[in-house]
Motif scaffolding. Structure first.
Motif, PDB file in Angstrom:
ATOM      1  N   ILE A  72       8.726  33.813  90.671  1.00 50.50           N
ATOM      2  CA  ILE A  72       7.538  33.541  89.557  1.00 50.50           C
ATOM      3  C   ILE A  72       7.953  33.990  88.360  1.00 50.50           C
ATOM      4  CG2 ILE A  72       5.205  33.400  89.057  1.00 50.50           C
ATOM      5  CD1 ILE A  72       4.940  33.637  92.116  1.00 50.50           C
ATOM      6  N   THR A  73       8.176  33.249  87.158  1.00 50.96           N
ATOM      7  CA  THR A  73       8.269  33.870  85.817  1.00 50.96           C
ATOM      8  C   THR A  73       7.251  33.505  84.851  1.00 50.96           C
ATOM      9  OG1 THR A  73      10.747  33.741  86.344  1.00 50.96           O
ATOM     10  CG2 THR A  73      10.127  34.154  84.244  1.00 50.96           C
ATOM     11  N   GLY A  74       6.555  34.472  84.352  1.00 53.46           N
ATOM     12  CA  GLY A  74       5.582  34.062  83.372  1.00 53.46           C
ATOM     13  C   GLY A  74       6.054  34.010  82.065  1.00 53.46           C
ATOM     14  N   HIS A  75       5.444  32.907  81.253  1.00 53.70           N
ATOM     15  CA  HIS A  75       5.857  32.738  79.925  1.00 53.70           C
ATOM     16  C   HIS A  75       4.743  32.735  78.945  1.00 53.70           C
ATOM     17  CE1 HIS A  75      10.074  31.774  81.015  1.00 53.70           C
ATOM     18  NE2 HIS A  75       9.541  31.356  82.182  1.00 53.70           N
ATOM     19  N   GLN A  86       4.115  39.664  76.197  1.00 54.53           N
ATOM     20  CA  GLN A  86       4.692  40.155  77.357  1.00 54.53           C
ATOM     21  C   GLN A  86       3.810  40.228  78.354  1.00 54.53           C
ATOM     22  OE1 GLN A  86       8.090  40.138  77.481  1.00 54.53           O
ATOM     23  NE2 GLN A  86       7.784  40.989  79.663  1.00 54.53           N
ATOM     24  N   GLU A  87       2.636  41.037  78.210  1.00 52.10           N
ATOM     25  CA  GLU A  87       1.744  41.542  79.243  1.00 52.10           C
ATOM     26  C   GLU A  87       1.060  40.282  79.629  1.00 52.10           C
ATOM     27  OE1 GLU A  87      -0.917  43.347  81.783  1.00 52.10           O
ATOM     28  OE2 GLU A  87       0.957  43.831  80.982  1.00 52.10           O
ATOM     29  N   LEU A  88       0.626  39.246  78.593  1.00 50.13           N
ATOM     30  CA  LEU A  88       0.113  38.102  79.169  1.00 50.13           C
ATOM     31  C   LEU A  88       0.944  37.036  79.977  1.00 50.13           C
ATOM     32  CD1 LEU A  88      -2.195  35.805  78.869  1.00 50.13           C
ATOM     33  CD2 LEU A  88      -1.234  35.108  76.911  1.00 50.13           C
ATOM     34  N   SER A  89       2.367  37.231  79.632  1.00 48.08           N
ATOM     35  CA  SER A  89       3.168  36.543  80.929  1.00 48.08           C
ATOM     36  C   SER A  89       3.283  37.068  82.129  1.00 48.08           C
ATOM     37  CB  SER A  89       4.540  36.360  80.067  1.00 48.08           C
ATOM     38  OG  SER A  89       5.206  37.399  80.102  1.00 48.08           O
ATOM     39  N   ARG A  90       3.028  38.420  82.299  1.00 52.52           N
ATOM     40  CA  ARG A  90       2.996  39.077  83.313  1.00 52.52           C
ATOM     41  C   ARG A  90       1.753  38.791  84.190  1.00 52.52           C
ATOM     42  NH1 ARG A  90       1.071  43.313  85.801  1.00 52.52           N
ATOM     43  NH2 ARG A  90      -0.394  44.253  84.187  1.00 52.52           N
ATOM     44  N   ARG A  91       0.829  38.649  83.604  1.00 53.33           N
ATOM     45  CA  ARG A  91      -0.609  38.512  84.327  1.00 53.33           C
ATOM     46  C   ARG A  91      -0.766  37.046  84.812  1.00 53.33           C
ATOM     47  NH1 ARG A  91      -5.214  38.573  80.992  1.00 53.33           N
ATOM     48  NH2 ARG A  91      -3.930  38.565  78.981  1.00 53.33           N
ATOM     49  N   ARG A  92       0.049  36.095  84.131  1.00 51.95           N
ATOM     50  CA  ARG A  92       0.220  34.822  84.361  1.00 51.95           C
ATOM     51  C   ARG A  92       1.146  34.382  85.807  1.00 51.95           C
ATOM     52  NH1 ARG A  92       1.016  32.135  78.577  1.00 51.95           N
ATOM     53  NH2 ARG A  92      -1.187  31.746  78.015  1.00 51.95           N
ATOM     54  N   ALA A  93       2.040  35.296  85.763  1.00 54.32           N
ATOM     55  CA  ALA A  93       2.930  35.414  86.909  1.00 54.32           C
ATOM     56  C   ALA A  93       2.119  36.021  88.257  1.00 54.32           C
ATOM     57  CB  ALA A  93       4.172  36.095  86.764  1.00 54.32           C
ATOM     58  N   PRO A 123      11.837  26.168  71.988  1.00 48.28           N
ATOM     59  CA  PRO A 123      11.924  27.092  71.211  1.00 48.28           C
ATOM     60  C   PRO A 123      11.043  26.703  69.754  1.00 48.28           C
ATOM     61  CG  PRO A 123      13.994  26.494  71.902  1.00 48.28           C
ATOM     62  CD  PRO A 123      13.196  25.452  72.482  1.00 48.28           C
ATOM     63  N   THR A 124      10.234  27.759  69.586  1.00 44.21           N
ATOM     64  CA  THR A 124       9.406  27.734  68.239  1.00 44.21           C
ATOM     65  C   THR A 124       9.505  28.837  67.612  1.00 44.21           C
ATOM     66  OG1 THR A 124       7.454  28.642  69.364  1.00 44.21           O
ATOM     67  CG2 THR A 124       7.750  26.194  69.626  1.00 44.21           C
ATOM     68  N   ASP A 125       9.021  28.977  66.214  1.00 44.15           N
ATOM     69  CA  ASP A 125       8.903  29.888  65.330  1.00 44.15           C
ATOM     70  C   ASP A 125       7.820  30.791  65.625  1.00 44.15           C
ATOM     71  OD1 ASP A 125      11.138  29.330  63.713  1.00 44.15           O
ATOM     72  OD2 ASP A 125       9.892  28.076  62.392  1.00 44.15           O
ATOM     73  N   ASP A 126       7.784  32.247  65.310  1.00 45.56           N
ATOM     74  CA  ASP A 126       6.572  32.722  65.329  1.00 45.56           C
ATOM     75  C   ASP A 126       5.121  32.302  64.859  1.00 45.56           C
ATOM     76  OD1 ASP A 126       7.644  35.261  66.832  1.00 45.56           O
ATOM     77  OD2 ASP A 126       8.232  36.146  64.648  1.00 45.56           O
ATOM     78  N   ASN A 127       4.200  32.364  65.601  1.00 45.31           N
ATOM     79  CA  ASN A 127       2.600  31.938  65.266  1.00 45.31           C
ATOM     80  C   ASN A 127       2.609  30.639  65.311  1.00 45.31           C
ATOM     81  OD1 ASN A 127       1.651  34.566  65.245  1.00 45.31           O
ATOM     82  ND2 ASN A 127       2.727  34.962  63.305  1.00 45.31           N
ATOM     83  N   VAL A 128       3.351  29.826  66.199  1.00 45.33           N
ATOM     84  CA  VAL A 128       3.545  28.355  66.318  1.00 45.33           C
ATOM     85  C   VAL A 128       2.771  28.106  67.687  1.00 45.33           C
ATOM     86  CG1 VAL A 128       4.617  26.141  66.410  1.00 45.33           C
ATOM     87  CG2 VAL A 128       5.189  27.861  64.710  1.00 45.33           C
ATOM     88  N   PRO A 129       1.558  27.550  67.868  1.00 43.18           N
ATOM     89  CA  PRO A 129       1.278  27.292  69.291  1.00 43.18           C
ATOM     90  C   PRO A 129       1.903  26.181  69.906  1.00 43.18           C
ATOM     91  CG  PRO A 129      -0.610  27.217  67.255  1.00 43.18           C
ATOM     92  CD  PRO A 129       0.603  27.411  66.783  1.00 43.18           C
ATOM     93  N   ALA A 130       2.345  26.614  71.162  1.00 44.31           N
ATOM     94  CA  ALA A 130       3.335  25.841  71.776  1.00 44.31           C
ATOM     95  C   ALA A 130       2.529  25.495  73.401  1.00 44.31           C
ATOM     96  CB  ALA A 130       4.548  26.093  71.882  1.00 44.31           C
ATOM     97  N   PRO A 131       1.893  24.722  73.680  1.00 46.30           N
ATOM     98  CA  PRO A 131       1.133  24.685  74.996  1.00 46.30           C
ATOM     99  C   PRO A 131       2.462  24.673  76.097  1.00 46.30           C
ATOM    100  CG  PRO A 131      -0.085  23.160  73.801  1.00 46.30           C
ATOM    101  CD  PRO A 131       1.205  23.536  72.837  1.00 46.30           C
ATOM    102  N   THR A 132       3.254  23.800  75.747  1.00 46.54           N
ATOM    103  CA  THR A 132       4.606  23.758  76.793  1.00 46.54           C
ATOM    104  C   THR A 132       4.998  25.301  77.120  1.00 46.54           C
ATOM    105  OG1 THR A 132       5.924  23.305  75.185  1.00 46.54           O
ATOM    106  CG2 THR A 132       5.121  21.218  76.461  1.00 46.54           C
ATOM    107  N   ASN A 133       4.877  25.939  76.098  1.00 42.76           N
ATOM    108  CA  ASN A 133       5.448  27.425  76.560  1.00 42.76           C
ATOM    109  C   ASN A 133       4.231  28.457  77.204  1.00 42.76           C
ATOM    110  OD1 ASN A 133       7.941  26.688  75.457  1.00 42.76           O
ATOM    111  ND2 ASN A 133       7.439  27.413  73.216  1.00 42.76           N
ATOM    112  N   ARG A 134       3.316  27.846  77.258  1.00 45.23           N
ATOM    113  CA  ARG A 134       2.361  28.889  77.892  1.00 45.23           C
ATOM    114  C   ARG A 134       2.257  28.573  79.544  1.00 45.23           C
ATOM    115  NH1 ARG A 134      -0.785  27.195  73.039  1.00 45.23           N
ATOM    116  NH2 ARG A 134      -1.873  25.585  74.475  1.00 45.23           N
ATOM    117  N   ASN A 135       3.198  29.039  80.225  1.00 39.20           N
ATOM    118  CA  ASN A 135       3.505  28.581  81.669  1.00 39.20           C
ATOM    119  C   ASN A 135       3.898  29.845  82.285  1.00 39.20           C
ATOM    120  OD1 ASN A 135       6.540  28.438  81.879  1.00 39.20           O
ATOM    121  ND2 ASN A 135       6.251  27.301  80.156  1.00 39.20           N
ATOM    122  N   ALA A 136       3.846  29.401  83.601  1.00 39.54           N
ATOM    123  CA  ALA A 136       4.589  30.167  84.766  1.00 39.54           C
ATOM    124  C   ALA A 136       5.397  29.232  85.710  1.00 39.54           C
ATOM    125  CB  ALA A 136       3.731  31.044  85.437  1.00 39.54           C
TER     126      ALA A 136
END
Length: 141
Positions: A72-75, A86-93, A123-136
């Motif tokens: 399981i890899t959090g993103h 980084q911490e948010l991705s860990r909590r998601r996983a 791939p996005t630039d900094d501070n660009v919201p990307a729902p597809t990248n908020r995942n596990a």
């Protein structure tokens, strides 16, 4: 390396993948691994109804097919500070792991990773919201 959604869709159309619930691409890797993508809301590690369904389906498959390994890899997207993502991705996983364990997957076969802002689906630039990248991502072997 993760397949971009466009490649997953192309594989699906070519008969190499099957559309999963709610349009999630559930593709089969060449090594007989199955992959599931679990979405999250911005800044959250809480599983919504749709995400719970994807995780429970993955857990059912892991038990049914006697998986030897579940990774399981959090993103996170690139909105906010890198260390917080980084911490948010860990909590998601970890949220995904807890649900899979409650559905009968043995904790000893589960590996949890946190990719943070790295290895994004889109791939996005900094501070660009990307729902597809908020995942596990769940990979079952």
């Amino acid at each position: 390396m993760r397949l971009p959604m466009a490649i997953g869709m192309a594989l699906a159309l070519a008969g190499c993948a099957q559309p999963g619930p709610e349009g999630i691409i559930d593709y089969v890797h060449g090594d007989n691994a199955r992959s599931y993508i679990v979405g999250f809301q911005p800044g959250s590690a809480k599983l919504d109804k749709e995400s719970v369904k994807v995780v429970t389906d993955a857990a059912t498959d892991a038990v049914k097919y006697h998986a030897a390994l579940v990774v399981i890899t959090g993103h996170a997207d690139r909105v906010g500070p890198k260390d917080q993502n980084q911490e948010l991705s860990r909590r998601r996983a970890l949220a995904v792991r807890r649900l899979m364990e409650s559905e009968g997957v043995n904790r000893r076969i589960i590996t949890v990773k946190a990719a943070g802002e790295d290895d994004q689906l889109v791939p996005t630039d900094d501070n660009v919201p990307a729902p597809t990248n908020r995942n596990a991502e769940i990979i079952i072997r």
